[in-house]
Motif scaffolding. Structure first.
Motif, PDB file in Angstrom:
ATOM      1  N   PRO A  21       0.814  -1.223   0.000  1.00  0.00           N
ATOM      2  CA  PRO A  21       0.000   0.000   0.000  1.00  0.00           C
ATOM      3  C   PRO A  21       0.849   1.275   0.000  1.00  0.00           C
ATOM      4  O   PRO A  21       0.461   2.274  -0.611  1.00  0.00           O
ATOM      5  CB  PRO A  21      -0.809  -0.102   1.302  1.00  0.00           C
ATOM      6  N   VAL A  22       2.012   1.238   0.674  1.00  0.00           N
ATOM      7  CA  VAL A  22       2.870   2.431   0.651  1.00  0.00           C
ATOM      8  C   VAL A  22       3.354   2.672  -0.783  1.00  0.00           C
ATOM      9  O   VAL A  22       3.391   3.810  -1.255  1.00  0.00           O
ATOM     10  CB  VAL A  22       4.064   2.294   1.632  1.00  0.00           C
ATOM     11  N   ALA A  23       3.685   1.592  -1.499  1.00  0.00           N
ATOM     12  CA  ALA A  23       4.113   1.751  -2.901  1.00  0.00           C
ATOM     13  C   ALA A  23       3.005   2.422  -3.702  1.00  0.00           C
ATOM     14  O   ALA A  23       3.254   3.322  -4.509  1.00  0.00           O
ATOM     15  CB  ALA A  23       4.456   0.389  -3.503  1.00  0.00           C
ATOM     16  N   ARG A  24       1.759   2.009  -3.438  1.00  0.00           N
ATOM     17  CA  ARG A  24       0.647   2.615  -4.180  1.00  0.00           C
ATOM     18  C   ARG A  24       0.462   4.082  -3.770  1.00  0.00           C
ATOM     19  O   ARG A  24       0.177   4.945  -4.596  1.00  0.00           O
ATOM     20  CB  ARG A  24      -0.648   1.825  -3.948  1.00  0.00           C
ATOM     21  N   ALA A  25       0.665   4.350  -2.467  1.00  0.00           N
ATOM     22  CA  ALA A  25       0.541   5.740  -2.008  1.00  0.00           C
ATOM     23  C   ALA A  25       1.607   6.612  -2.674  1.00  0.00           C
ATOM     24  O   ALA A  25       1.345   7.761  -3.037  1.00  0.00           O
ATOM     25  CB  ALA A  25       0.668   5.808  -0.485  1.00  0.00           C
ATOM     26  N   LEU A  26       2.805   6.056  -2.846  1.00  0.00           N
ATOM     27  CA  LEU A  26       3.865   6.821  -3.529  1.00  0.00           C
ATOM     28  C   LEU A  26       3.464   7.060  -4.981  1.00  0.00           C
ATOM     29  O   LEU A  26       3.658   8.149  -5.530  1.00  0.00           O
ATOM     30  CB  LEU A  26       5.196   6.067  -3.487  1.00  0.00           C
ATOM     31  N   GLY A  27       2.884   5.999  -5.605  1.00  0.00           N
ATOM     32  CA  GLY A  27       2.409   6.158  -6.977  1.00  0.00           C
ATOM     33  C   GLY A  27       1.354   7.242  -7.066  1.00  0.00           C
ATOM     34  O   GLY A  27       1.379   8.088  -7.964  1.00  0.00           O
ATOM     35  N   ASP A  28       0.431   7.255  -6.094  1.00  0.00           N
ATOM     36  CA  ASP A  28      -0.617   8.288  -6.076  1.00  0.00           C
ATOM     37  C   ASP A  28      -0.001   9.681  -5.944  1.00  0.00           C
ATOM     38  O   ASP A  28      -0.425  10.624  -6.610  1.00  0.00           O
ATOM     39  CB  ASP A  28      -1.568   8.074  -4.885  1.00  0.00           C
ATOM     40  N   ALA A  29       0.997   9.780  -5.048  1.00  0.00           N
ATOM     41  CA  ALA A  29       1.623  11.090  -4.824  1.00  0.00           C
ATOM     42  C   ALA A  29       2.271  11.580  -6.116  1.00  0.00           C
ATOM     43  O   ALA A  29       2.165  12.759  -6.471  1.00  0.00           O
ATOM     44  CB  ALA A  29       2.671  10.991  -3.710  1.00  0.00           C
ATOM     45  N   TRP A  30       2.902  10.646  -6.820  1.00  0.00           N
ATOM     46  CA  TRP A  30       3.544  11.046  -8.083  1.00  0.00           C
ATOM     47  C   TRP A  30       2.493  11.407  -9.135  1.00  0.00           C
ATOM     48  O   TRP A  30       2.610  12.420  -9.825  1.00  0.00           O
ATOM     49  CB  TRP A  30       4.435   9.911  -8.579  1.00  0.00           C
ATOM     50  N   LEU A  31       1.422  10.578  -9.219  1.00  0.00           N
ATOM     51  CA  LEU A  31       0.373  10.853 -10.211  1.00  0.00           C
ATOM     52  C   LEU A  31      -0.300  12.201  -9.940  1.00  0.00           C
ATOM     53  O   LEU A  31      -0.765  12.880 -10.850  1.00  0.00           O
ATOM     54  CB  LEU A  31      -0.666   9.726 -10.199  1.00  0.00           C
ATOM     55  N   ALA A  32      -0.358  12.569  -8.653  1.00  0.00           N
ATOM     56  CA  ALA A  32      -0.985  13.855  -8.304  1.00  0.00           C
ATOM     57  C   ALA A  32       0.046  14.991  -8.303  1.00  0.00           C
ATOM     58  O   ALA A  32      -0.227  16.069  -7.772  1.00  0.00           O
ATOM     59  CB  ALA A  32      -1.636  13.737  -6.929  1.00  0.00           C
ATOM     60  N   ASP A  33       1.215  14.728  -8.882  1.00  0.00           N
ATOM     61  CA  ASP A  33       2.291  15.737  -8.951  1.00  0.00           C
ATOM     62  C   ASP A  33       2.717  16.244  -7.585  1.00  0.00           C
ATOM     63  O   ASP A  33       3.148  17.391  -7.447  1.00  0.00           O
ATOM     64  CB  ASP A  33       1.875  16.931  -9.832  1.00  0.00           C
ATOM     65  N   LYS A  34       2.590  15.385  -6.556  1.00  0.00           N
ATOM     66  CA  LYS A  34       3.010  15.828  -5.215  1.00  0.00           C
ATOM     67  C   LYS A  34       4.468  15.459  -4.947  1.00  0.00           C
ATOM     68  O   LYS A  34       5.020  15.784  -3.906  1.00  0.00           O
ATOM     69  CB  LYS A  34       2.111  15.187  -4.149  1.00  0.00           C
ATOM     70  N   CYS A  35       5.048  14.679  -5.834  1.00  0.00           N
ATOM     71  CA  CYS A  35       6.482  14.400  -5.708  1.00  0.00           C
ATOM     72  C   CYS A  35       7.043  14.210  -7.109  1.00  0.00           C
ATOM     73  O   CYS A  35       6.284  14.015  -8.065  1.00  0.00           O
ATOM     74  CB  CYS A  35       6.740  13.165  -4.844  1.00  0.00           C
ATOM     75  N   CYS A  36       8.359  14.262  -7.220  1.00  0.00           N
ATOM     76  CA  CYS A  36       8.960  14.123  -8.551  1.00  0.00           C
ATOM     77  C   CYS A  36       9.328  12.656  -8.787  1.00  0.00           C
ATOM     78  O   CYS A  36       9.289  11.829  -7.871  1.00  0.00           O
ATOM     79  CB  CYS A  36      10.181  15.026  -8.679  1.00  0.00           C
ATOM     80  N   GLU A  37       9.677  12.352 -10.025  1.00  0.00           N
ATOM     81  CA  GLU A  37      10.016  10.972 -10.384  1.00  0.00           C
ATOM     82  C   GLU A  37      11.166  10.442  -9.544  1.00  0.00           C
ATOM     83  O   GLU A  37      11.204   9.283  -9.164  1.00  0.00           O
ATOM     84  CB  GLU A  37      10.462  10.928 -11.849  1.00  0.00           C
ATOM     85  N   PHE A  38      12.120  11.332  -9.290  1.00  0.00           N
ATOM     86  CA  PHE A  38      13.288  10.913  -8.538  1.00  0.00           C
ATOM     87  C   PHE A  38      12.876  10.444  -7.136  1.00  0.00           C
ATOM     88  O   PHE A  38      13.299   9.391  -6.657  1.00  0.00           O
ATOM     89  CB  PHE A  38      14.277  12.088  -8.451  1.00  0.00           C
ATOM     90  N   ASP A  39      11.991  11.217  -6.469  1.00  0.00           N
ATOM     91  CA  ASP A  39      11.524  10.836  -5.130  1.00  0.00           C
ATOM     92  C   ASP A  39      10.795   9.499  -5.181  1.00  0.00           C
ATOM     93  O   ASP A  39      10.943   8.652  -4.298  1.00  0.00           O
ATOM     94  CB  ASP A  39      10.559  11.895  -4.570  1.00  0.00           C
ATOM     95  N   LEU A  40       9.977   9.333  -6.217  1.00  0.00           N
ATOM     96  CA  LEU A  40       9.225   8.082  -6.360  1.00  0.00           C
ATOM     97  C   LEU A  40      10.182   6.902  -6.493  1.00  0.00           C
ATOM     98  O   LEU A  40      10.028   5.864  -5.841  1.00  0.00           O
ATOM     99  CB  LEU A  40       8.313   8.166  -7.591  1.00  0.00           C
ATOM    100  N   THR A  41      11.187   7.085  -7.334  1.00  0.00           N
ATOM    101  CA  THR A  41      12.142   6.010  -7.586  1.00  0.00           C
ATOM    102  C   THR A  41      12.899   5.636  -6.321  1.00  0.00           C
ATOM    103  O   THR A  41      13.029   4.461  -5.974  1.00  0.00           O
ATOM    104  CB  THR A  41      13.166   6.477  -8.650  1.00  0.00           C
ATOM    105  N   ILE A  42      13.389   6.663  -5.626  1.00  0.00           N
ATOM    106  CA  ILE A  42      14.146   6.406  -4.398  1.00  0.00           C
ATOM    107  C   ILE A  42      13.219   5.741  -3.374  1.00  0.00           C
ATOM    108  O   ILE A  42      13.581   4.788  -2.690  1.00  0.00           O
ATOM    109  CB  ILE A  42      14.704   7.733  -3.810  1.00  0.00           C
TER     110      ILE A  42
END
Ligand code: FMN
Length: 353
Positions: A174-195
């Motif tokens: 679920p945390v992975a999905r939450a990170l995906g959501d944050a990225w999809l909502a432009d709340k974080c950048c690709e780099f943050d998502l990847t890390i």
């Protein structure tokens, strides 16, 4: 878990490494829920066949997918996905080799969201799991790159009695999905998502090892590590002491001069197991008869508590003698892995009682 960078589709030197690839794309036409389900059902069949696992996020016309698997299987799936005309603007976000999977139980986990109140998502169909309230905090730590606090938090959750499977299914995924959501909502950048996703992979691996150690610690087995009566060589007894202590056992040692002295210690201390060692350097052929008597006396002294009697020494390492020769339950061929083997035998022995 280690992470290597490089092409995940070019093959790997070692079988234990798998490729992990994350990309984003845009849907050419917005898929209905049944379109998505059909796509994922077909994909799952193929992924299963090729040993590929992963997740697919769909959110308002955008896809984000992570795939992991052996380089050959991954290359086959990837070449189909790239050609698929249902999406466009495909952009690879990360590509690396890892030594373990994040989505080991998922041929393809789907999470979809469309801003239309008539559509439901799978996630909202499910009652929240007891671990769900940890998800936002851990997602935040992952986005901040705070791996030390993620590990500490997961270790304390494991200590509450949650299994590694619970933590992976109801927290890490679920945390992975939450990170995906944050990225999809432009709340974080690709780099943050990847890390963040890499950190979750590391955390998932650590949780598995931690859960192993914790379950042994919780069981708190105890063992008496003894040299055979009068045996002056104690190499394997000393090495076993480190191994069993590291594995969380309660460990006592004994260097008895007679089988009666050993029996007294066993009777007084009530251990789950005893290991009686002959020399690791010399074949003590003539000590076998006495060892047999010692095993028998130890078993009697341990009465209700002692579940396993193990023996070791050069004679057993070279298979000149076996456990049956001296009436023991187990004979060590080598020191390594003894604590795991004896824990299994204790569990089996208790189950039979
Ligand atoms: C966003 C998206 C993700 C997909 N994910 C997978 C997948 O994980 N595994 C898979 O086999 N096919 C997946 N597919 C379907 C493939 O692109 C392809 O249609 C299917 O594998 C059949 O391939 P083929 O036409 O090369 O036989 C996906 C398609 C899309 C649009």
């Amino acid at each position: 878990m280690q992470v290597q960078t490089g092409s995940v589709l070019a093959g790997s030197a070692s079988d234990k490494w798998i490729g992990c690839l994350t990309y984003q794309s845009r849907a050419v036409t917005r898929p209905s829920e049944s379109d998505l389900e059909r796509l994922v059902a077909e994909a799952r069949d193929r992924n299963r066949r090729l040993g590929v696992t992963g997740m697919l996020l769909y959110d308002n016309g955008r896809y984000l997918q992570t795939l992991e698997g052996p380089p050959d299987g991954l290359a086959e799936v990837w070449s189909s996905i790239r050609r698929d005309e249902r999406h466009c603007d495909i952009e690879v976000l990360t590509e690396h080799m890892v030594s373990g999977r994040l989505f080991s139980d998922w041929d393809l986990l789907l999470y979809s969201r469309e801003d239309d109140p008539r559509r439901t998502t799978r996630a909202s169909d499910l009652a929240p799991h007891a671990l769900a309230h940890y998800v936002p905090g851990i997602a935040q730590l992952a986005l901040e790159g705070d791996d030390a606090r993620i590990s500490a938090r997961l270790a304390s959750i494991a200590d509450q009695g949650w299994t590694a499977d619970d933590i992976i299914a109801h927290l890490i995924e679920p945390v992975a999905r939450a990170l995906g959501d944050a990225w999809l909502a432009d709340k974080c950048c690709e780099f943050d998502l990847t890390i963040g996703l890499s950190m979750l992979q590391l955390a998932g691996h650590a949780v598995r090892s931690h859960a192993c150690t914790t379950s042994l610690r919780r069981s708190r087995y105890s063992i008496l590590l003894a040299t055979a009566p009068g045996e002056p060589h104690m190499l394997s007894t000393a090495m076993l002491a480190d191994q069993f202590t590291d594995a969380g056992w309660r460990v006592e040692m004994a260097f008895p001069t007679s089988k009666e002295a050993l029996a007294n210690q066993i009777a007084a201390q009530g251990h789950d197991a005893v290991d009686i060692a002959l020399s690791d350097a010399l074949p003590r052929q003539r000590a076998l008869a006495q060892l047999r008597e010692t095993v028998e006396a130890s078993r009697k002294a341990g009465a209700g508590n002692l579940v396993v009697v193990s023996v070791g020494g050069r004679l057993f390492a070279e298979a000149t003698a076996s456990a049956a020769t001296v009436g023991a339950d187990h004979a060590r061929r080598c020191v390594s892995g003894t604590s795991v083997r004896l824990a299994q035998l204790i569990r089996q022995g208790r189950a039979l009682k």
